[in-house]
Design a protein around this motif. Sequence first.
Motif, short mmCIF file in Angstrom:
data_model
loop_
_atom_site.label_atom_id
_atom_site.label_comp_id
_atom_site.label_asym_id
_atom_site.label_seq_id
_atom_site.Cartn_x
_atom_site.Cartn_y
_atom_site.Cartn_z
N ILE A 6 31.76 84.93 50.58
CA ILE A 6 31.20 84.84 51.94
C ILE A 6 31.75 83.61 52.64
O ILE A 6 32.22 83.68 53.79
CB ILE A 6 29.66 84.77 51.88
CG1 ILE A 6 29.07 86.03 51.23
CG2 ILE A 6 29.08 84.54 53.28
CD1 ILE A 6 29.19 87.28 52.06
N HIS A 9 35.43 83.98 53.53
CA HIS A 9 35.61 84.81 54.72
C HIS A 9 35.39 84.00 56.00
O HIS A 9 36.18 84.06 56.94
CB HIS A 9 34.62 85.98 54.67
CG HIS A 9 34.69 86.89 55.86
ND1 HIS A 9 35.48 88.02 55.91
CD2 HIS A 9 34.05 86.82 57.07
CE1 HIS A 9 35.35 88.60 57.08
NE2 HIS A 9 34.48 87.90 57.81
N GLU A 13 38.08 82.80 59.05
CA GLU A 13 37.85 83.07 60.47
C GLU A 13 37.92 81.79 61.30
O GLU A 13 38.30 81.82 62.47
CB GLU A 13 36.48 83.74 60.66
CG GLU A 13 36.39 85.14 60.07
CD GLU A 13 37.47 86.05 60.62
OE1 GLU A 13 37.60 86.14 61.87
OE2 GLU A 13 38.20 86.67 59.82
N ASN A 96 36.45 90.94 49.70
CA ASN A 96 35.56 89.80 49.93
C ASN A 96 35.58 88.87 48.72
O ASN A 96 34.59 88.22 48.40
CB ASN A 96 34.12 90.27 50.20
CG ASN A 96 33.27 89.16 50.80
OD1 ASN A 96 33.72 88.41 51.66
ND2 ASN A 96 32.03 89.03 50.33
N ASN A 172 31.80 95.85 49.42
CA ASN A 172 32.18 94.75 50.31
C ASN A 172 31.16 94.67 51.45
O ASN A 172 31.03 95.62 52.23
CB ASN A 172 33.58 95.02 50.88
CG ASN A 172 34.11 93.84 51.69
OD1 ASN A 172 33.35 93.04 52.22
ND2 ASN A 172 35.42 93.74 51.79
N TYR A 174 31.21 93.34 54.20
CA TYR A 174 31.78 93.42 55.55
C TYR A 174 32.28 94.83 55.89
O TYR A 174 32.69 95.08 57.01
CB TYR A 174 32.93 92.42 55.69
CG TYR A 174 32.46 90.98 55.68
CD1 TYR A 174 31.90 90.39 56.83
CD2 TYR A 174 32.53 90.21 54.53
CE1 TYR A 174 31.46 89.09 56.81
CE2 TYR A 174 32.09 88.90 54.50
CZ TYR A 174 31.55 88.35 55.65
OH TYR A 174 31.11 87.05 55.64
N GLN A 175 32.29 95.71 54.90
CA GLN A 175 32.78 97.06 55.14
C GLN A 175 31.71 98.13 54.95
O GLN A 175 31.85 99.25 55.44
CB GLN A 175 33.97 97.35 54.20
CG GLN A 175 35.18 96.47 54.46
CD GLN A 175 36.30 96.72 53.47
OE1 GLN A 175 36.15 97.49 52.53
NE2 GLN A 175 37.44 96.05 53.67
N TYR A 230 23.17 89.83 57.78
CA TYR A 230 24.56 90.11 58.13
C TYR A 230 24.89 89.53 59.50
O TYR A 230 25.98 88.98 59.72
CB TYR A 230 24.82 91.61 58.13
CG TYR A 230 26.25 91.98 58.44
CD1 TYR A 230 27.24 91.90 57.45
CD2 TYR A 230 26.62 92.39 59.72
CE1 TYR A 230 28.55 92.21 57.74
CE2 TYR A 230 27.94 92.71 60.01
CZ TYR A 230 28.90 92.62 59.02
OH TYR A 230 30.21 92.92 59.31
N SER A 234 27.75 86.72 60.45
CA SER A 234 28.83 87.07 61.38
C SER A 234 28.85 86.17 62.62
O SER A 234 29.91 86.00 63.23
CB SER A 234 28.69 88.53 61.82
OG SER A 234 28.66 89.38 60.69
#
Length: 571
Positions: A6, A9, A13, A96, A172, A174-175, A230, A234
């Motif tokens: 996490i 990721h 970003e 991830n 994952n 994120y998916q 989530y 994000s």
Amino acid sequence: MSFDGIFTHLMIEELKPILLNGRINKLHQPYPNEVVLVIRSQGKNHKLLLSAHPSYARIQLTTMTYANPDTPPNFIMMLRKYLEGAILTEISQLENDRVVHFTFSKRDELGDLQSIVLVVELMGRHSTILLLNQETGKILDAIKHIGSSQNSYRWLIPGADYIAPPKQEKENPYQISELEAFHLLSKQPEFTAKSIQALFQGFGRDTAEELAYRLNKRPQERLAVWQEFYHEISTFQTSYLVEQNQKEAFHPFRFISVENQADALTAFTSLNELLDAFYHEKAEKDRVKQQGSELVKKIENELKRNQLKLKKREETLAASASSEELRQKGELLTTFQHNVTRGVDTIDLPNYYIEDQPTTIALDPSLTPIQNAQKYFQKYQKLRNAVKLIDAQIAETKQEIAYLESVLSQLELAQPFELPLIKEELIAEGYIKRPTKQVKRQEKKSQPSRYYASDGTELLVGKNNLQNDQLTLRTAKKTDYWLHAKNIPGSHVIIRSDDPSEETILEAAELAGYFSKYRHSAQVPIDCVQVKHIKKTNGAKPGFVIYENQTTYFVTPEEAVVAKLAQKPIS
């Protein structure tokens, strides 16, 4: 929190808008497991740290300073060959997981454009960094070579085909769709960190515990909890450094499970700034421990040897108090030898030194009375001779112990680039032999650290004993003021003023307390005196002085205050 999938990721970003399309200017490998890429992007140079450290593996932009080794390691030479001047075109994460690919574009010797990938695997003691030819999939080099004898699944050596770490058969986060997440969560009878980690990729223990805590608080709203969690991942804006029970942890967003129990929370708007704050002291101490381990071991052995020597000398001094009793027993045996029968272990004789009170004298049965008397006289004379030297020897040993303790304190407080200076001092003092084959090179002269009081007065801090001597005995004026932790190993601090304000003295005292062995104590006594009252005795160890007319202050060292003093006030 660990640097989990996490966090990886989120870090990627944050790095993308800063580094993408930037050009590599320089590459360094200051430590065996760490590489620093200096990337020019958006008109600025950014230092990207890639660490494969077994305990502190991470990727981040950093402002920390590094000292490069005299001889560049082979791995950094390979990186320079392929990446110097290359353009960073892509930063990607393997699903991830804690595997990051930095893809670079550069023309080869023939002018053809080639893609080179720098792979960073952040996996605890299995962490590594390797250079990969994207077209062939061949490893060009790795920061740690792993052969078949160490890993039967894959080899990490030049020329081998690159095989990614085993894929995790988990979802994952994120998916996965919200419906799939709901089905997974609804099947769980209870939520623990382990059950969350078994479901989703990239969840470290802290992150899994946080999600489990939220789900257990609202067991009937599992999908809503997942959506909120989530969303926070994000859209996070603020990350936190958490202190609890004298331990620190970092979180990329608010962790409700620990927030109410935390002793302190520090907010950051950048993950890179958060990691610099978290790892600054920990990583520096670890590097010093690794690089200075031989020095520490040497000094600790010397310290133990001197402590044992001091104990024996103090025992000899204590025994010397009984030397007069030895002489008296020898005199009594000589006087009353006709009363002593050979072969006895002890005898009681009237002691005319204390009004004929009986004194018990131990004897060697194999010796005559006169020989026993001579043995007592010999012991007496040996102690008498020892006493003539023992006081000076004890003082010398105590000074040696104080010096060694000061060096250990400096090693504990030192930054990696300061270790060569301490080593040079130990060579000069004869504790370490100078290498017979040493490449002579122009050494940059060691300089004390500069700080500034609130009113702009310059404050100088020595970071080792040689600097302390130079600073106090040569650099400082007689009218400047000198500060040092009272009877505690630490740095010399000079106030470059003949009439400093009380506030300036207290700020300098903060520095003297912080750069001492007792930097974490609540009350550190600091002596302050004008330099003209300081003297160095002949033969004194580096950094050791005597002084008089001092004033003692008490301070509680705080890192925030020291950091503030490092910034020159705007005039």
